[in-house]
Design a protein around this motif. Sequence first.
Motif, PDB file in Angstrom:
ATOM      1  N   UNK A   1       0.830  -1.207   0.000  1.00 54.23           N
ATOM      2  CA  UNK A   1       0.000   0.000   0.000  1.00 54.23           C
ATOM      3  C   UNK A   1       0.864   1.257   0.000  1.00 54.23           C
ATOM      4  N   UNK A   2       1.931   1.270   0.793  1.00 49.71           N
ATOM      5  CA  UNK A   2       2.817   2.440   0.831  1.00 49.71           C
ATOM      6  C   UNK A   2       3.468   2.676  -0.527  1.00 49.71           C
ATOM      7  N   UNK A   3       3.861   1.613  -1.187  1.00 47.19           N
ATOM      8  CA  UNK A   3       4.469   1.749  -2.516  1.00 47.19           C
ATOM      9  C   UNK A   3       3.470   2.333  -3.499  1.00 47.19           C
ATOM     10  N   UNK A   4       2.256   1.780  -3.511  1.00 48.33           N
ATOM     11  CA  UNK A   4       1.281   2.190  -4.519  1.00 48.33           C
ATOM     12  C   UNK A   4       0.698   3.572  -4.233  1.00 48.33           C
ATOM     13  N   UNK A   5       0.430   3.871  -2.981  1.00 50.22           N
ATOM     14  CA  UNK A   5      -0.053   5.215  -2.635  1.00 50.22           C
ATOM     15  C   UNK A   5       1.046   6.238  -2.889  1.00 50.22           C
ATOM     16  N   UNK A   6       2.283   5.897  -2.540  1.00 51.85           N
ATOM     17  CA  UNK A   6       3.395   6.807  -2.798  1.00 51.85           C
ATOM     18  C   UNK A   6       3.573   7.098  -4.277  1.00 51.85           C
ATOM     19  N   UNK A   7       3.392   6.078  -5.106  1.00 57.43           N
ATOM     20  CA  UNK A   7       3.483   6.266  -6.553  1.00 57.43           C
ATOM     21  C   UNK A   7       2.417   7.231  -7.043  1.00 57.43           C
ATOM     22  N   UNK A   8       1.179   7.018  -6.606  1.00 57.42           N
ATOM     23  CA  UNK A   8       0.096   7.896  -7.053  1.00 57.42           C
ATOM     24  C   UNK A   8       0.260   9.311  -6.509  1.00 57.42           C
TER      25      UNK A   8
END
Length: 198
Positions: free
Chosen positions: A60-67
């Motif tokens: 989740x941290x990776x994907x939210x950070x990407x967005x």
Amino acid sequence: MPTRSRDQRSTRGPSIRLAALELFTQHGYGATTMADIGAAVGMRGPSLYKHVTSKQQLLAEIMVGTMDALITEHDRAVSGTDDPGERLRRATEAHVRYHARHRLEAFVGNRELRSLEEPNLSRVLAMREAYEHGFRGLVQAGVDTGRFHVTSARLVSYAILDLGMGVAVWYREDGELSENQVVWQYGEFALRLAGAAL
């Protein structure tokens, strides 16, 4: 002692996320264990759990950070000008540049969406929708002012997003074209997709 623990958490967090990102890319989320991530950063399970609660949290941290990064770069790119063509070009260039520089994040973001659990899935889907709406709004603004000529702003926004995401698959720093050359050319592609007169 508590202060040192917080400091350790803040300094080890990025290296743990990077290890998770690399392992998710190589092996997939499902095949990666917390033990694998711990081994990659030289930590045993109990120590790792002092820094992160779960594998799902890392994804989740990776994907939210990407967005977050994509939306921030988009907003920065379109600020400072009201010209529809220039705004679309700048937004596309920011989109492409991010994907050229963050290939692992793009790969995991596309392949592992299915692995997100609620409420993380809904959060990331909402962010992706907002990001697409940003591009659609740029195209529609160009249509409304007579600068762009297309029948579907939504379709153009999807096409531009797909073009940029594809860069993450094939682009390499030592390839035939420089990052700036690719970014500029994709800006041209976006304007053509929008039916702008070049």
